[in-house]
Design a protein around this motif. Sequence first.
Motif, PDB file in Angstrom:
ATOM      1  N   ALA A  55      33.652  33.436  38.135  1.00 14.60           N
ATOM      2  CA  ALA A  55      32.366  32.539  38.385  1.00 14.60           C
ATOM      3  C   ALA A  55      31.387  33.376  38.354  1.00 14.60           C
ATOM      4  CB  ALA A  55      32.531  31.546  39.366  1.00 14.60           C
ATOM      5  N   ASP A  56      30.198  32.825  37.988  1.00 12.71           N
ATOM      6  CA  ASP A  56      28.708  32.992  38.148  1.00 12.71           C
ATOM      7  C   ASP A  56      28.371  33.256  39.921  1.00 12.71           C
ATOM      8  OD1 ASP A  56      26.322  34.996  37.948  1.00 12.71           O
ATOM      9  OD2 ASP A  56      25.097  32.526  37.109  1.00 12.71           O
ATOM     10  N   THR A  57      28.546  34.267  40.537  1.00  9.35           N
ATOM     11  CA  THR A  57      28.011  34.256  41.640  1.00  9.35           C
ATOM     12  C   THR A  57      27.037  34.706  41.862  1.00  9.35           C
ATOM     13  OG1 THR A  57      29.170  36.680  42.370  1.00  9.35           O
ATOM     14  CG2 THR A  57      30.505  34.544  42.495  1.00  9.35           C
ATOM     15  N   MET A  58      25.764  35.065  42.918  1.00 10.05           N
ATOM     16  CA  MET A  58      25.082  35.236  43.355  1.00 10.05           C
ATOM     17  C   MET A  58      24.188  35.022  44.829  1.00 10.05           C
ATOM     18  SD  MET A  58      22.477  32.210  41.614  1.00 10.05           S
ATOM     19  CE  MET A  58      23.575  32.170  40.306  1.00 10.05           C
ATOM     20  N   THR A  59      23.658  36.010  44.810  1.00  7.46           N
ATOM     21  CA  THR A  59      22.816  35.627  46.856  1.00  7.46           C
ATOM     22  C   THR A  59      21.387  34.510  46.365  1.00  7.46           C
ATOM     23  OG1 THR A  59      21.445  37.614  46.323  1.00  7.46           O
ATOM     24  CG2 THR A  59      23.774  37.080  47.627  1.00  7.46           C
ATOM     25  N   ALA A 306      28.915  28.106  38.674  1.00  7.59           N
ATOM     26  CA  ALA A 306      28.259  28.537  39.672  1.00  7.59           C
ATOM     27  C   ALA A 306      28.241  28.916  41.331  1.00  7.59           C
ATOM     28  CB  ALA A 306      26.625  28.903  39.154  1.00  7.59           C
ATOM     29  N   PHE A 307      28.129  29.759  41.941  1.00  8.98           N
ATOM     30  CA  PHE A 307      28.282  30.128  43.680  1.00  8.98           C
ATOM     31  C   PHE A 307      27.145  30.580  43.776  1.00  8.98           C
ATOM     32  CE2 PHE A 307      29.283  33.119  46.898  1.00  8.98           C
ATOM     33  CZ  PHE A 307      29.881  31.754  47.930  1.00  8.98           C
ATOM     34  N   PHE A 339      26.129  28.041  52.001  1.00  7.35           N
ATOM     35  CA  PHE A 339      26.343  27.875  50.791  1.00  7.35           C
ATOM     36  C   PHE A 339      26.331  26.944  49.673  1.00  7.35           C
ATOM     37  CE2 PHE A 339      30.021  29.318  53.069  1.00  7.35           C
ATOM     38  CZ  PHE A 339      31.042  28.113  52.771  1.00  7.35           C
ATOM     39  N   ASP A 340      26.409  27.097  48.772  1.00  9.47           N
ATOM     40  CA  ASP A 340      26.594  25.613  47.177  1.00  9.47           C
ATOM     41  C   ASP A 340      27.147  26.114  46.546  1.00  9.47           C
ATOM     42  OD1 ASP A 340      26.342  23.780  46.903  1.00  9.47           O
ATOM     43  OD2 ASP A 340      24.518  23.815  46.061  1.00  9.47           O
TER      44      ASP A 340
END
Length: 360
Positions: A55-59, A306-307, A339-340
């Motif tokens: 997945a596309d992970t981000m903070t 997206a995470f 998180f979402d």
Amino acid sequence: MSTNTINTVRRQNELAGTAQKDIGLAELDGFQLPVDVTEEMLDRMQKGVQVLGMADTMTLPRLEMDVPQFGVPRLSGHTRDEEGSRTQNSEAESGKVQFNATDKQYYILVEPKRDALKNTHYGPDQFGQYIIDQFIERYGNDLGLIGLRAGASSGNLQSLGGAAELDNTWTGWIARAEGDTQSVDDQGDSTRIGLEDTSTADAGSMPTIANTDGSGNPQPIDTSLFDQTITTLDSRYRDGDGVDPVLMTSPNQVQRYAMALTEREDPLGSAVIMGDSDITPFSYDLIGVNGWPDEYMMFTDPNNFAFGLYEEMELDQTRDTDTTYEQRLHSRNWLEGQFDFQIKEMQAGVLVTDLQSPTA
């Protein structure tokens, strides 16, 4: 099974710099973790949990924020008469990925015994690293399961023995695909763009195929289902530059289909059973995702997932308490985060429901 797609997305997610330093309790300065420590922990979770690596992970610097997302554009130009002027707008259409991690706290408790010091390869000076490793492994595992199953109409977290509040708090990727009501504003206008218009019906849920017979009974996975799934996805989402959709389902469903291929009396059947051939229906990879419920399959680019992890994770430790002394604990340690999960473009995928159980 081909791993090119997974490796490509995983590389895109990795943080700059490949050298990985150890994270110990000495680096955890205070109750709130430094942002760089949160990002490094997320990076390690990605490498250990299959779906987070895909997945596309981000903070997220804020609990609630919109991330602009361009999808397949609609016609945006205009014509002009021979003597006419150019006065019409010609802006690109952009949608939004709307993260909302408010009131979505999740914590892990690690309580190592003092005797654990004698049963691990960690020395007294490295025991903080043992606690961090436990947090990363457990938190990453839970994130993957929540992201896939939370709130799904079938195969949700309660089916794994989780509490109902988990499904009521988070909306995982499958549940989003089934029908997303969080990511629309109060007027009901979608924040995502659609192929033809921006109505909620187009952009709020993913095109869906119910894999049933005429009586509503679930049917097994087969080649004809792959064909129907692939052709349901608009070609702009499956053949564009930088788009690499795959067929994702549970490892058990992949094994079931592989078994069906081995029954063929041709070279393909022999190649599959010997592990010499990847399973690529119509040139698209079929991937078994750990934790994926057996009832579903999805056809999309994994980067469409997206995470967002709120960058202010928190860690708390207590040592000198009655509980730690009575139970001979080294310490009690909590790691908490918010998180979402989001799907960037609903129409950039196809959800298949009602897959027959692989053991049926």
